[in-house]
Design an enzyme around this catalytic site. Structure first.
Site, PDB file in Angstrom:
ATOM      1  N   LYS A  58     -11.807  21.065  82.902  1.00 13.24           N
ATOM      2  CA  LYS A  58     -12.239  21.205  81.495  1.00 13.24           C
ATOM      3  C   LYS A  58     -13.227  22.354  81.384  1.00 13.24           C
ATOM      4  CE  LYS A  58     -16.677  19.770  81.978  1.00 13.24           C
ATOM      5  NZ  LYS A  58     -17.751  20.715  81.945  1.00 13.24           N
ATOM      6  N   ASP A  98     -18.113  12.716  82.292  1.00 12.58           N
ATOM      7  CA  ASP A  98     -16.955  13.563  81.972  1.00 12.58           C
ATOM      8  C   ASP A  98     -15.620  12.868  82.247  1.00 12.58           C
ATOM      9  OD1 ASP A  98     -18.575  15.651  81.225  1.00 12.58           O
ATOM     10  OD2 ASP A  98     -18.356  16.766  83.106  1.00 12.58           O
TER      11      ASP A  98
END
Ligand code: ATP
Length: 316
Positions: free
Chosen positions: A11, A139
């Site tokens: 990401k 995350d």
């Protein structure tokens, strides 16, 4: 014997604003982020074992093959949750650089949750998987679902946004440079705590004043040029000062024509948005020529709308 192979995308953060400390006092920060999955991905292979052991194999020298590996912790958590379903061999092919601000460990943990749900035929709901993911790291929930998302709280309160699939991006990182995420947040706290919002009301006000309404609008319009103007990362305030070579990457991307550039997460990876694949290839080449440094790694890739997904890569 069924073997599951999964792609675990990295990401980047298009937006990362630190509002203050979480009011429950658990040491985490209250954040506003826009997170984006990219096509650079690790490959994870899960092979069932007859005993209860969890075994990790990864050739990358910086990735621990022991119980501290986030992928191991994900398997252990699931074993604890669902009881005796056997063990698993977890093979990690690292493509995402380590300690890079790209959530490499988190996405491996998310892949293990998705893969073991299938391997052990658990039939977990998305909400159950998200709740397990949140126990493993801030995350990990985003990595499960991927795509483009607004992330609040410590990063695990997710709202999916319109897909930006296909936008071209170049990632740059010095191979020998890693930044510790705890260091980056602690240093930010030391330097900026005086500005932190202290009450729920102040936090809400800060979210509204800052936040990312312009970025959200440009995302809704799929407007990469405008979107590039609203990139933000508060952690740049500490990381770029400590690591001038990261600042230099960012500046050079701009000089070479990137639409927008920003550090991802706690760094040191810097990303640059460009108009199309050809521009991405050209920018990689121009950066390589400019720096002439074998320590500098560059990846042309794309925004993707997927999170963890099954793939058909060849067996080891
Ligand atoms: P984030 O962006 O989520 O802060 P990061 O990309 O900066 O993460 P990681 O690549 O996840 O950092 O690695 C951080 C540390 O975690 C490394 O020091 C590494 O040794 C350890 N680690 C544990 N498990 C893994 C894993 N499966 N993959 C990569 N690193 C791992």
């Amino acid at each position: 014997m069924t073997v599951y192979r999964l792609a675990a995308p990295a990401k980047i953060n298009l937006f990362l604003q630190i509002i203050g400390d979480r009011l429950e006092g658990n040491g985490f920060h209250e954040l506003v982020m826009v997170m984006q999955a990219v096509t650079l991905a690790d490959h994870i292979e899960l092979v069932p074992r007859l005993d209860d052991d969890i075994y990790i194999d990864c050739a990358h020298p910086l990735v621990p093959c022991d119980p501290s590996n986030l992928a191991y912790r994900a398997a252990k958590l699931l074993q604890k949750q669902v009881g005796d379903r056997g063990g698993v061999d977890i093979y990690i092919e690292k493509r995402i650089p380590v300690g890079a601000g790209l959530a490499g460990g988190s996405t491996n943990a998310a892949a293990v949750l998705v893969g073991l749900d299938l391997l052990w035929d658990l039939g977990l709901t998305q909400a159950e998987l998200q709740s397990l993911a949140a126990q493993l790291g801030s995350d990990v929930p985003f990595c499960l679902s991927g795509g483009t998302a607004l992330a609040l709280g410590r990063g695990d309160e997710l709202t999916p946004l319109i897909s930006l699939e296909g936008i071209s991006v170049v990632l740059a990182k010095y191979r020998s440079l890693a930044v510790s995420t705890p260091w980056a947040y602690q240093t930010y706290r030391q330097q900026f705590q005086a500005n932190y919002a202290q009450t729920p009301g102040e936090q809400e006000q800060k979210r509204l004043q800052g936040g990312s309404p312009e970025l959200l609008r440009t995302i809704a319009q799929h407007d990469v040029k405008n979107l590039s103007q609203y990139l933000k990362n508060d952690l740049e305030n500490v990381v770029l000062r400590a690591y001038p070579q990261v600042q230099n990457l960012r500046q050079t991307f701009t000089e070479l024509g990137a639409l927008g550039t920003m550090m991802s997460g706690s760094g040191p990876t810097v990303f640059a948005l460009v108009e199309n694949d050809l521009k991405a290839e050209e920018l990689c080449q121009a950066m390589a020529e400019k720096f002439q440094d074998t320590d500098l790694e560059l990846w042309p890739c794309k925004f993707c709308s997927q999170g963890i997904h099954l793939v058909d890569f060849p067996s080891r």
